[in-house]
Design an enzyme around this catalytic site. Structure first.
Site, PDB file in Angstrom:
ATOM      1  N   ASN A  57      33.586  11.832 -26.827  1.00 49.61           N
ATOM      2  CA  ASN A  57      32.573  10.783 -27.034  1.00 49.61           C
ATOM      3  C   ASN A  57      33.221   9.620 -27.791  1.00 49.61           C
ATOM      4  OD1 ASN A  57      30.448   9.194 -27.896  1.00 49.61           O
ATOM      5  ND2 ASN A  57      29.142  10.905 -28.499  1.00 49.61           N
ATOM      6  N   CYS A  78      25.797   4.110 -30.106  1.00 49.08           N
ATOM      7  CA  CYS A  78      26.620   4.204 -28.897  1.00 49.08           C
ATOM      8  C   CYS A  78      26.188   3.206 -27.838  1.00 49.08           C
ATOM      9  CB  CYS A  78      26.555   5.619 -28.322  1.00 49.08           C
ATOM     10  SG  CYS A  78      27.147   6.845 -29.480  1.00 49.08           S
ATOM     11  N   HIS A 135      26.524   6.844 -20.799  1.00 44.51           N
ATOM     12  CA  HIS A 135      27.313   7.065 -22.012  1.00 44.51           C
ATOM     13  C   HIS A 135      27.851   8.492 -21.994  1.00 44.51           C
ATOM     14  CE1 HIS A 135      28.643   7.583 -26.017  1.00 44.51           C
ATOM     15  NE2 HIS A 135      27.605   8.293 -26.409  1.00 44.51           N
TER      16      HIS A 135
HETATM   17  O1  UT7 Z   1      26.613   9.867 -28.654  1.00 44.22           O
HETATM   18  C1  UT7 Z   1      25.421   9.849 -29.359  1.00 44.22           C
HETATM   19  C2  UT7 Z   1      24.448  10.873 -28.893  1.00 44.22           C
HETATM   20  N1  UT7 Z   1      24.963  12.200 -29.082  1.00 44.22           N
HETATM   21  C3  UT7 Z   1      24.512  13.159 -28.309  1.00 44.22           C
HETATM   22  O2  UT7 Z   1      23.738  12.899 -27.432  1.00 44.22           O
HETATM   23  C4  UT7 Z   1      24.951  14.571 -28.585  1.00 44.22           C
HETATM   24  C5  UT7 Z   1      23.780  15.514 -28.405  1.00 44.22           C
HETATM   25  N2  UT7 Z   1      24.050  16.914 -28.707  1.00 44.22           N
HETATM   26  C6  UT7 Z   1      24.982  17.681 -28.091  1.00 44.22           C
HETATM   27  O3  UT7 Z   1      25.771  17.208 -27.290  1.00 44.22           O
HETATM   28  C7  UT7 Z   1      24.983  19.151 -28.372  1.00 44.22           C
HETATM   29  O4  UT7 Z   1      23.812  19.474 -29.091  1.00 44.22           O
HETATM   30  C8  UT7 Z   1      26.222  19.649 -29.166  1.00 44.22           C
HETATM   31  C9  UT7 Z   1      27.453  19.636 -28.277  1.00 44.22           C
HETATM   32  C10 UT7 Z   1      26.445  18.789 -30.382  1.00 44.22           C
HETATM   33  C11 UT7 Z   1      26.007  21.108 -29.602  1.00 44.22           C
HETATM   34  O5  UT7 Z   1      25.729  21.910 -28.473  1.00 44.22           O
HETATM   35  P1  UT7 Z   1      24.490  22.918 -28.501  1.00 44.22           P
HETATM   36  O6  UT7 Z   1      24.505  23.674 -27.255  1.00 44.22           O
HETATM   37  O7  UT7 Z   1      23.271  22.087 -28.792  1.00 44.22           O
HETATM   38  O8  UT7 Z   1      24.860  23.860 -29.705  1.00 44.22           O
HETATM   39  P2  UT7 Z   1      24.060  24.119 -31.049  1.00 44.22           P
HETATM   40  O9  UT7 Z   1      24.157  22.936 -31.953  1.00 44.22           O
HETATM   41  O10 UT7 Z   1      22.711  24.624 -30.690  1.00 44.22           O
HETATM   42  O11 UT7 Z   1      24.905  25.291 -31.665  1.00 44.22           O
HETATM   43  C12 UT7 Z   1      24.978  26.560 -31.055  1.00 44.22           C
HETATM   44  C13 UT7 Z   1      25.861  27.452 -31.897  1.00 44.22           C
HETATM   45  C14 UT7 Z   1      25.498  27.426 -33.373  1.00 44.22           C
HETATM   46  O12 UT7 Z   1      25.659  28.716 -33.875  1.00 44.22           O
HETATM   47  P3  UT7 Z   1      24.354  29.630 -34.173  1.00 44.22           P
HETATM   48  O13 UT7 Z   1      23.555  28.847 -35.164  1.00 44.22           O
HETATM   49  O14 UT7 Z   1      23.663  29.750 -32.840  1.00 44.22           O
HETATM   50  O15 UT7 Z   1      24.946  30.886 -34.677  1.00 44.22           O
HETATM   51  C15 UT7 Z   1      26.546  26.517 -33.982  1.00 44.22           C
HETATM   52  O16 UT7 Z   1      26.824  26.822 -35.325  1.00 44.22           O
HETATM   53  O17 UT7 Z   1      27.212  27.008 -31.813  1.00 44.22           O
HETATM   54  C16 UT7 Z   1      27.743  26.836 -33.124  1.00 44.22           C
HETATM   55  N3  UT7 Z   1      28.714  25.751 -33.094  1.00 44.22           N
HETATM   56  C17 UT7 Z   1      30.000  25.950 -32.742  1.00 44.22           C
HETATM   57  N4  UT7 Z   1      30.669  27.044 -32.388  1.00 44.22           N
HETATM   58  C18 UT7 Z   1      31.974  26.894 -32.060  1.00 44.22           C
HETATM   59  C19 UT7 Z   1      28.515  24.446 -33.353  1.00 44.22           C
HETATM   60  N5  UT7 Z   1      29.668  23.753 -33.193  1.00 44.22           N
HETATM   61  C20 UT7 Z   1      30.600  24.667 -32.797  1.00 44.22           C
HETATM   62  C21 UT7 Z   1      31.954  24.580 -32.464  1.00 44.22           C
HETATM   63  N6  UT7 Z   1      32.607  25.705 -32.108  1.00 44.22           N
HETATM   64  N7  UT7 Z   1      32.627  23.402 -32.491  1.00 44.22           N
END
Ligand code: UT7
Length: 345
Positions: free
Chosen positions: A299, A114, A268
């Site tokens: 993004n 990115c 970004h």
């Molecule tokens: O551009 C390049 C760099 N990219 C970044 O910097 C992105 C960095 N990461 C993020 O922005 C965030 O980590 C995400 C938006 C990708 C995810 O947010 P999070 O608060 O870190 O969520 P998580 O991955 O910890 O997931 C929490 C829960 C999980 O369920 P369990 O395991 O707690 O039961 C996921 O399975 O949310 C679940 N989950 C979803 N639920 C509904 C993951 N994706 C989704 C979804 N809808 N789309």
């Protein structure tokens, strides 16, 4: 302030007309508008339609930037395109060169996650400076961030498919009185590769739930991300990049500046919460930080910062009235990161 004249002389952007809402995604995967908004801030993203291509986006954004700068394609001496979703050769930059008719230029793609736009800007800026200082020639660079992330998204993976969008942004860099680049800084840490990568094997292509995501042009690799692990590194790295570019400037300048002197920051646009954390750590008021892109476009990787310029077009166009210092800062796969300190106006 040191006297510098190379800066952004024109900006241009393009996003596809097809808009995908969070409600649309609820029909594809097990997700909700509430989850997407609260975890990411994203409300909509734009995706390429069946007959549109990434090249179309890059061409449109570039033509607009050239027009804005008042330069012709024949005047371009260098084209740098930050892109992560063009898995073929010749490069997107050379395809763009041909369509624009910029046949007097060099042209190549930049692969830096990115941060590709920032890397491209740094390369192009350094080249223009060398030409000016060593050969007394004024060059014109076209720097583009362009992505068709919908082509490399696994639309059955809710962890990633809600996050990304397509778009392109372009700038013309040249000697200008509209602003100046004051310092650039880039870094990469390849040890983090496995947290955010593309993989040609492990993904699933779904073709039975609707038309818009079947338009993959070939079997390109899918994007994979361990979002939770990437998140804290993204915050920490962007904060470090902002401080690094200010330090670099201060090292060479007569006058010392601090974060309180920065009038506006373009981070970004990966996640609204990441942007808010970066602003908080830097003690930068949120009204001086660009956040609109992640809400509207999701993004868009290398395109997210130049898309922000276009969202704030009035400021760029009327830059003469109130001079201010601005910083662009990016982070992404590789983990390649970078920042640019600019003066606008
Ligand atoms: O551009 C390049 C760099 N990219 C970044 O910097 C992105 C960095 N990461 C993020 O922005 C965030 O980590 C995400 C938006 C990708 C995810 O947010 P999070 O608060 O870190 O969520 P998580 O991955 O910890 O997931 C929490 C829960 C999980 O369920 P369990 O395991 O707690 O039961 C996921 O399975 O949310 C679940 N989950 C979803 N639920 C509904 C993951 N994706 C989704 C979804 N809808 N789309």
């Amino acid at each position: 302030m040191p006297e510098q004249t190379i800066g952004i002389a024109g900006i241009g952007c393009s996003v596809p007309s097809t808009v995908l809402t969070n409600d649309d995604l609820e029909k594809l995967v097990d997700t909700s508008d509430e989850w997407i908004r609260t975890r990411t801030g994203i409300q909509t993203r734009h995706v390429l339609g069946k007959d549109e291509t990434l090249l179309d986006l890059a061409v449109e954004a570039s033509r607009r930037a050239l027009e804005d700068a008042g330069v012709t394609a024949e005047q371009i001496t260098d084209i740098r395109v930050g892109v992560n979703s063009w898995f073929r050769f010749p490069s997107l930059a050379t395809r763009l060169q041909e369509v624009l008719g910029a046949l007097g230029s060099s042209a190549s793609d930049v692969s830096a996650g990115c941060s590709g736009f920032i890397y491209g800007m740094e390369d192009a800026y350094n080249k223009l400076l060398i030409q000016k200082l060593q050969y007394h020639r004024d060059g014109v660079a076209l720097v583009v961030g362009a992505e068709a992330l919908s082509h490399i998204t696994d639309w059955s993976d809710r962890n990633t498919c809600v996050l990304f969008g397509d778009g392109a942004g372009a700038v013309v860099l040249k000697a200008t009185d509209r602003g100046a680049i004051l310092a650039t800084h880039t870094h990469a840490d390849g040890r983090y590769g496995p947290m955010l990568y593309s993989d040609p094997v492990n993904g699933s292509q779904r073709g039975d739930n609707g038309e818009w995501f079947v338009r993959r042009e070939s079997n390109w690799p899918f994007l994979h991300m361990q979002g939770r692990k990437v998140y804290p590194v993204a915050v920490e790295t962007m904060v470090r990049e902002v401080r690094a570019v200010i330090d670099k400037y201060n090292h060479a300048a007569d006058e010392q500046i601090g974060i309180e002197d920065i009038g506006y920051i373009y981070p970004h646009q990966a996640n609204l919460r990441i942007i808010e954390s970066v602003a908080k750590r830097l003690k930068a008021p949120l009204d001086r930080v660009y956040t609109n892109g992640v809400v509207r476009y999701g993004n868009t990787s290398t395109a997210s910062i130049p898309l922000g310029y276009c969202d704030n077009r009035d400021h760029f166009a009327g830059g003469g009235s109130t001079p201010r210092l601005e910083i662009d800062v990016a982070f992404g796969s590789g983990f390649a990161s970078g920042a640019i300190l600019r003066r606008v106006g």
